[in-house]
Design a protein around this motif. Structure first.
Motif, mmCIF file in Angstrom:
data_model
loop_
_atom_site.group_PDB
_atom_site.id
_atom_site.type_symbol
_atom_site.label_atom_id
_atom_site.label_comp_id
_atom_site.label_asym_id
_atom_site.label_seq_id
_atom_site.Cartn_x
_atom_site.Cartn_y
_atom_site.Cartn_z
ATOM 1 N N ALA A 196 15.469 -30.278 -47.449
ATOM 2 C CA ALA A 196 16.445 -30.923 -48.332
ATOM 3 C C ALA A 196 17.151 -32.062 -47.602
ATOM 4 N N GLU A 197 17.465 -31.834 -46.331
ATOM 5 C CA GLU A 197 18.159 -32.873 -45.560
ATOM 6 C C GLU A 197 17.239 -34.051 -45.310
ATOM 7 N N GLU A 198 15.959 -33.777 -45.038
ATOM 8 C CA GLU A 198 14.996 -34.866 -44.855
ATOM 9 C C GLU A 198 14.866 -35.668 -46.141
ATOM 10 N N LYS A 199 14.836 -34.977 -47.277
ATOM 11 C CA LYS A 199 14.760 -35.681 -48.562
ATOM 12 C C LYS A 199 16.012 -36.510 -48.790
ATOM 13 N N ASN A 200 17.167 -35.934 -48.426
ATOM 14 C CA ASN A 200 18.426 -36.682 -48.550
ATOM 15 C C ASN A 200 18.405 -37.927 -47.689
ATOM 16 N N LEU A 201 17.838 -37.801 -46.480
ATOM 17 C CA LEU A 201 17.761 -38.952 -45.582
ATOM 18 C C LEU A 201 16.833 -40.033 -46.153
ATOM 19 N N GLU A 202 15.717 -39.589 -46.778
ATOM 20 C CA GLU A 202 14.830 -40.563 -47.419
ATOM 21 C C GLU A 202 15.576 -41.309 -48.525
ATOM 22 N N THR A 203 16.322 -40.564 -49.306
ATOM 23 C CA THR A 203 17.111 -41.184 -50.382
ATOM 24 C C THR A 203 18.147 -42.129 -49.792
ATOM 25 N N SER A 204 18.783 -41.695 -48.697
ATOM 26 C CA SER A 204 19.798 -42.521 -48.040
ATOM 27 C C SER A 204 19.183 -43.807 -47.507
ATOM 28 N N ALA A 205 17.959 -43.683 -46.928
ATOM 29 C CA ALA A 205 17.289 -44.878 -46.396
ATOM 30 C C ALA A 205 16.985 -45.876 -47.509
ATOM 31 N N LYS A 206 16.492 -45.381 -48.651
ATOM 32 C CA LYS A 206 16.211 -46.271 -49.784
ATOM 33 C C LYS A 206 17.491 -46.897 -50.305
ATOM 34 N N GLU A 207 18.534 -46.107 -50.368
ATOM 35 C CA GLU A 207 19.816 -46.611 -50.855
ATOM 36 C C GLU A 207 20.357 -47.685 -49.922
ATOM 37 N N ILE A 208 20.196 -47.463 -48.603
ATOM 38 C CA ILE A 208 20.641 -48.461 -47.620
ATOM 39 C C ILE A 208 19.854 -49.751 -47.791
ATOM 40 N N GLU A 209 18.523 -49.611 -48.018
ATOM 41 C CA GLU A 209 17.687 -50.797 -48.204
ATOM 42 C C GLU A 209 18.147 -51.588 -49.431
ATOM 43 N N THR A 210 18.410 -50.875 -50.539
ATOM 44 C CA THR A 210 18.871 -51.532 -51.778
ATOM 45 C C THR A 210 20.223 -52.202 -51.552
ATOM 46 N N LYS A 211 21.101 -51.485 -50.894
ATOM 47 C CA LYS A 211 22.460 -52.013 -50.692
ATOM 48 C C LYS A 211 22.474 -53.128 -49.655
ATOM 49 N N THR A 212 21.538 -53.117 -48.738
ATOM 50 C CA THR A 212 21.433 -54.225 -47.783
ATOM 51 C C THR A 212 20.995 -55.495 -48.500
ATOM 52 N N LYS A 213 19.993 -55.338 -49.394
ATOM 53 C CA LYS A 213 19.517 -56.493 -50.179
ATOM 54 C C LYS A 213 20.626 -57.056 -51.060
ATOM 55 N N LEU A 214 21.382 -56.109 -51.675
ATOM 56 C CA LEU A 214 22.500 -56.531 -52.529
ATOM 57 C C LEU A 214 23.558 -57.250 -51.702
ATOM 58 N N ARG A 215 23.828 -56.732 -50.518
ATOM 59 C CA ARG A 215 24.821 -57.393 -49.658
ATOM 60 C C ARG A 215 24.365 -58.790 -49.285
ATOM 61 N N ASP A 216 23.060 -58.930 -48.960
ATOM 62 C CA ASP A 216 22.548 -60.261 -48.599
ATOM 63 C C ASP A 216 22.675 -61.219 -49.774
ATOM 64 N N GLU A 217 22.358 -60.703 -51.003
ATOM 65 C CA GLU A 217 22.496 -61.562 -52.190
ATOM 66 C C GLU A 217 23.950 -61.966 -52.383
ATOM 67 N N LYS A 218 24.838 -61.057 -52.216
ATOM 68 C CA LYS A 218 26.257 -61.355 -52.384
ATOM 69 C C LYS A 218 26.751 -62.294 -51.295
ATOM 70 N N THR A 219 26.166 -62.187 -50.128
ATOM 71 C CA THR A 219 26.545 -63.110 -49.032
ATOM 72 C C THR A 219 26.153 -64.540 -49.396
ATOM 73 N N ALA A 220 24.904 -64.732 -49.950
ATOM 74 C CA ALA A 220 24.449 -66.056 -50.358
ATOM 75 C C ALA A 220 25.356 -66.613 -51.452
ATOM 76 N N GLY A 221 25.720 -65.789 -52.438
ATOM 77 C CA GLY A 221 26.611 -66.222 -53.504
ATOM 78 C C GLY A 221 27.973 -66.629 -52.975
ATOM 79 N N ALA A 222 28.454 -65.870 -52.009
ATOM 80 C CA ALA A 222 29.761 -66.178 -51.416
ATOM 81 C C ALA A 222 29.706 -67.501 -50.664
ATOM 82 N N VAL A 223 28.572 -67.777 -50.001
ATOM 83 C CA VAL A 223 28.430 -69.055 -49.276
ATOM 84 C C VAL A 223 28.424 -70.215 -50.272
ATOM 85 N N GLU A 224 27.643 -70.091 -51.391
ATOM 86 C CA GLU A 224 27.602 -71.151 -52.400
ATOM 87 C C GLU A 224 28.991 -71.365 -53.013
ATOM 88 N N ALA A 225 29.675 -70.285 -53.293
ATOM 89 C CA ALA A 225 31.029 -70.382 -53.843
ATOM 90 C C ALA A 225 31.955 -71.073 -52.861
#
Length: 987
Positions: free
Chosen positions: A494-523
């Motif tokens: 269960a913990e390994e599965k949670n870690l897999e989910t956490s890794a995917k969530e981190i990947e998604t949130k990293t991409k979102l952060r990068d997108e928001k960083t680009a938007g903040a630079v343009e703004a």
């Protein structure tokens, strides 16, 4: 010292507020003028009974300590004790209720009562006399112990062997040993000689422990613990016997004399306990006596050792100490058995079914023949040497009993199988029998029925039963470990599965952060551009306004010149027209202001966009950080779970390896058991028929096994490991046996008059003792090497000590284990942890090796009276005077279940074998069994015993011994059905 102005308040705090109104004084007796009051005898016991429970070193209520005179004088309260002035001493004023608050309070928690008139008179006289402390005050009080009244037979302690064959019960200050087959006591433990026999303890027996072998018992009493052990057979002196020259050996019925017949026809008689022959006689014997295949010879020794009869073939030789020549008599056929019935009376049996009664007439012997059977008589047996019943048995198993009235042998039935040997009990109503199959049985003459006591070696059977139990325990532990491993594997997955989910969530949130960083630079860029345009508009506004102001001033001045300088009108008009033209080319203020406002709005909008983008970026970064934290914690949990899985897998592997070993041991012990027989041909009936000595044999009869002792009722008492290894029983009497060891040496071994004897005592009920008060509970660890004892004075810190169970030396004393008396102690099944319960409502777990406290279990609201461990070591049960049972997780220290609804105190607990069930004894005379997994009740039975205090069980939980205030105990089964009742009168 406290200032006098605060004295009244402190006294009320120290002694307990009861009433603001002045109390009436208690009556006080008048003592004779010459009556001397001694502190240790007259005052200290009263204070200890009614005051010290609340005012002691561990519980100084309000700063008042009444344990000693020195402590009274040094209390934080003024005038607790004023020597010579009872009227000024608060101790006397409050105790006599002549000042407030009165002591002890009526509603106190320690059952303290007000002093009676005599006690108050003694206290007053002692203070008047200067409050002197006598020299003996610190020494143990010498008590003149008197026998407990017969009605005081309360059972506080009972114990049972692991196989349930023996039980020990404390009745008042007595200890009795019982078997499972009869309510008749096997032994009453005591000290001193028979004519001055004293009970096992002076005061009540508080607790008992009986080891699995049944050979060792521990008892707890007032300020002492006693170790009892089964009395060994003692080697005693006899003359040396040449085994190569011996043709026959015999003992008389009592075991006081033995006779040895050599191959050369020399008869030697000795008194047991002496290393020289009492008398010797020789007579002629056939040459075949010295051959490699001598005839069977029977020898019978008279009761006083002054005569002996020797029989072979049909020849009888009777030899006497007072006669030079032996008498000769001829039987009808080959002699099979001989028995003395008096100095001048002999009985013989022969191979054609006759029993002859021989009587001496001068130097001649005459016989009267009686037919018993058409077959050879195996033997003739008497209850007592000269009187009582006589029984004959033939080789087919037919039993006949001599009828003195009709002078014939009456039919007494037939054995189920032919006997190899037999012996009649002293009561004459039963026969002990061994058969060709090696079984041991008891035949009732009155009922003509046979009860098989044992078919196989009881020692081998006990070893197999123990190995089998250990195998079952191993299965339980393996199942427990396996369950834990499976659970932790689920947790890891269960913990390994949670870690897999956490890794995917981190990947998604990293991409979102990068997108928001680009938007903040343009703004940021847009905001900077808007700010630049705003600055440019403001600069143009400032320049235009300044220029307009300058030109407007110039127009004004020129207009003035027009009016003043008519001559320059044309020129001025021209200049005026030019200026107006220039002025028209410049934007007006409103337009500039609008431009600035538009630029400012653009900046505001850009700033808002930037703030939004910054916020989005911050949220994305925070979400990423949270996800990374979750992952980090998950990785740590996974690491811990992986380590736990590794440990549990190792534990499981160890448990499985142990199980394999247990299976192997069980298989080996089962093989030995199957190949064993309860006894060989010979056995001994001793101690007036109350003890039976047997020696096991192999199925082929070639190997002699362990020695065993049995009760007269057929209870196996114990193995006798001190008997000669590989030895063989050659003769026996009531008090002594002859055993030939593997080397051929013959030993005389005398039985003790008492089955169990006192081996060692820790402490004393009168003298110095490491125990302050009653020892209320004892337990021995699974290895048998450590003894734990608990007790202590009421309302004090309690006592908890661990002793060496072999020599009685103190291993460790745990300081202040509880805030009150320790009421129960139990070692864990692996012996590593000691659980204690006390009157302070607490349960504590201690590391046995270090003595350190592991954890405290809190939850009971009254005294903790009993503790039981589940065999799985993970679960602990506790019973309490709060009328509840709690089931605890040992790992978490939390109560997983509370079983309530009892009508009164829970006084005793035992887990039922390997089950998740608990046996409960209560003050309402009921025995109950509850499931610990769901709390359901399965047994609810009222048993004899009154208010139950004591309970123990065998290891598989099929038998329980319970007892209580009624002075009786019962052997019951799981349903609560009584099998046997034990009482102190069952001798």
């Amino acid at each position: 010292m406290i200032r006098p102005t605060t004295k009244t308040l402190v006294v009320m705090l120290a002694f307990g507020f009861q009433s603001l109104a002045k109390a009436d004084g208690l009556p006080i007796d008048e003592l004779p003028q010459d009556h001397e009051v001694i502190f240790s005898r007259d005052v200290a016991p009263v204070l200890k009974k009614n005051c010290v429970a609340c005012h002691n070193a561990s519980n100084e209520e309000g700063g008042v300590n009444l344990e000693s005179v020195a402590k009274m004088k040094s209390s934080d309260v003024d005038d607790v004790l004023v020597p010579g002035k009872p009227e000024a001493s608060l101790l006397f004023l409050l105790a006599s209720h002549t000042d407030d608050p009165v002591m002890p309070p009526q509603d106190n928690d320690v059952s303290a009562s007000a002093m009676n008139p005599v006690e108050l008179a003694l206290l007053r006289r002692w203070i008047q006399s200067g409050a002197v402390v006598d020299q003996g005050a610190s020494d143990p009080i010498k008590r003149s112990w008197q026998p407990l009244p017969s009605m005081l037979q309360t059972v506080y302690g009972s114990a049972m062997t692991a196989d349930g064959r023996l039980s020990a019960v404390g009745f008042g200050n007595q200890i009795r040993l019982f078997g499972a087959k009869s309510g008749q006591s096997i032994e009453t433990l005591g000290t001193g000689a028979d004519d001055q026999r004293k009970p096992a303890h002076d005061d009540f027996v508080q607790d008992l422990f009986l080891d699995p072998s049944g050979r060792h018992l521990v008892s707890a009493g007032y300020r002492n613990v006693k170790f009892w052990e089964m009395s060994p057979f003692e080697s005693t002196s006899i003359p040396a016997i040449d085994a190569d020259d011996v043709l026959a050996t015999a003992m008389n019925t009592s075991g006081s004399h033995l006779a040895v017949l050599s191959r050369r026809g020399k008869l030697s008689v000795a008194e047991v306990g002496k290393d020289r022959w009492l008398w010797m006689k020789s007579f002629g014997v056939p040459d075949e006596f010295g051959s490699d295949d001598p005839p069977q010879v029977h020898v019978a020794v008279g009761a006083d050792g002054h005569q002996a009869a020797i029989g072979w073939g049909n020849t009888i030789r009777i030899v006497r100490i007072d006669s030079e020549n032996s008498a000769v008599a001829d039987a009808t056929d080959r002699i099979t058995s001989m028995l003395w019935r008096g100095p001048d009376q002999l009985m013989t049996a022969d191979a054609v079914g006759n029993v002859d009664f021989w009587k001496r007439d001068g130097s001649a012997w005459t016989k009267t023949a009686h037919k018993v059977s058409d077959q050879s008589v195996l033997g003739i047996y008497a209850a007592t040497p000269q009187t009582g019943p006589v029984v004959a048995i033939d080789v087919s198993g037919k039993v006949a009993i001599w009828n003195e009235t009709s002078s014939v042998f009456d039919d007494a039935g037939k054995l189920p199988a032919p006997a190899l040997s037999a012996s009649l009990t002293p009561t004459g109503d039963k026969l002990w029998i061994t058969t060709a199959s090696g079984s041991l049985g008891q035949y009732s003459i009155a009922d003509k029925s046979m009860v098989e006591v044992a078919e196989l070696d009881p020692v081998a059977e006990a070893r197999w039963a123990s190995d089998n139990w250990q195998t079952l325990v191993s299965e339980t532990l393996v199942a427990t470990h396996d369950k834990e491993v499976k659970q932790v594997e689920k947790d890891v997955a269960a913990e390994e599965k949670n870690l897999e989910t956490s890794a995917k969530e981190i990947e998604t949130k990293t991409k979102l952060r990068d997108e928001k960083t680009a938007g903040a630079v343009e703004a940021q860029k847009a905001a900077q551009a808007a700010a630049a345009k705003l600055a440019e508009a403001k600069s143009a506004q400032q320049t235009g306004n300044q220029k307009r102001d300058e030109i407007a001033e110039s127009v004004k001045q020129l207009a003035a010149k027009v009016s003043d300088l008519e001559t320059q009108l044309a020129k001025a008009k021209q200049e005026h027209a030019d200026a107006v033209k220039q002025l028209a080319g410049i934007a007006d203020a409103k337009t500039l202001e609008a431009a600035v406002k538009a630029a400012a709005d653009a900046v505001t909008k850009a700033d808002q966009a930037k703030t939004t983008k910054d916020s989005e970026l911050s949220n994305a970064a925070a979400a990423l950080q949270s996800a990374e934290g979750i992952k980090s914690r998950g990785e740590k949990r996974l690491k811990d779970l992986t380590a736990l899985r590794q440990r549990q897998q190792e534990a499981l592997a160890g448990a499985k390896a142990e199980q394999e070993k247990r299976n192997s041991d069980e298989a080996a012990s089962k093989t030995l058991l199957d190949q064993s027989r309860a006894t060989g041909q010979t056995f001994a009936v001793m101690a007036a028929g109350t003890r039976i000595l047997t020696q096991a044999a192999s199925s082929d009869g070639q190997t002699h096994g362990p020695w065993s002792l049995w009760s007269g009722a057929g209870d196996w008492l114990a193995e006798l490991p001190d008997m000669p290894s590989g030895g063989q029983l050659v003769a026996s009497g009531d008090r002594c046996v002859l055993v030939r060891d593997a080397s051929g040496k013959t030993h005389a071994l005398a039985s003790s008059p008492r089955l169990m004897q006192l081996r060692k005592t820790i402490g004393s009920s009168n003298g110095p003792s490491p125990f302050a008060d009653r020892v209320l509970c004892v337990d021995v660890d699974p290895s048998g090497n450590l003894l734990a004892s608990g007790g202590g004075e009421p309302s004090r810190s309690g006592e908890l000590m661990i002793w060496n169970a072999n020599d009685g030396s103190l291993v460790r004393k745990i300081s202040k284990p509880h805030a009150d008396t320790v009421l129960c102690v139990r070692f864990s099944p692996d012996g590593k942890t000691l659980a204690t319960g006390a009157a302070d409502q607490m349960v504590k777990l201690w590391d046995v090796e270090s003595g350190k406290l592991i954890k405290t279990l809190e939850g009971h609201t009254h005294h903790v009276t009993s503790i039981a461990w589940n065999i799985n070591r993970r679960q602990l049960a506790t019973g309490s005077a709060d009328a509840s049972v709690k089931i605890w997780s040992v790992d978490s220290g939390q109560a997983t279940r509370t079983i309530s609804g009892f009508k009164t105190d829970v006084t005793g607990l035992v887990f039922v074998g390997r089950d998740d069930r608990i046996g409960v004894a209560c003050g309402d005379s009921h025995f109950r069994i509850y499931r610990t997994d769901n709390g359901s009740r399965e047994t609810n039975a009222q048993v004899v015993g009154g208010y139950l205090y004591a309970i123990d069980s065998n290891r598989d939980g099929s038998r329980f011994v319970v007892g209580g205030a009624g002075g009786v105990a019962s052997l019951i089964d799981k349903s609560g059905k009584q099998q046997v009742q034990y009482s102190p009168s069952n001798e």
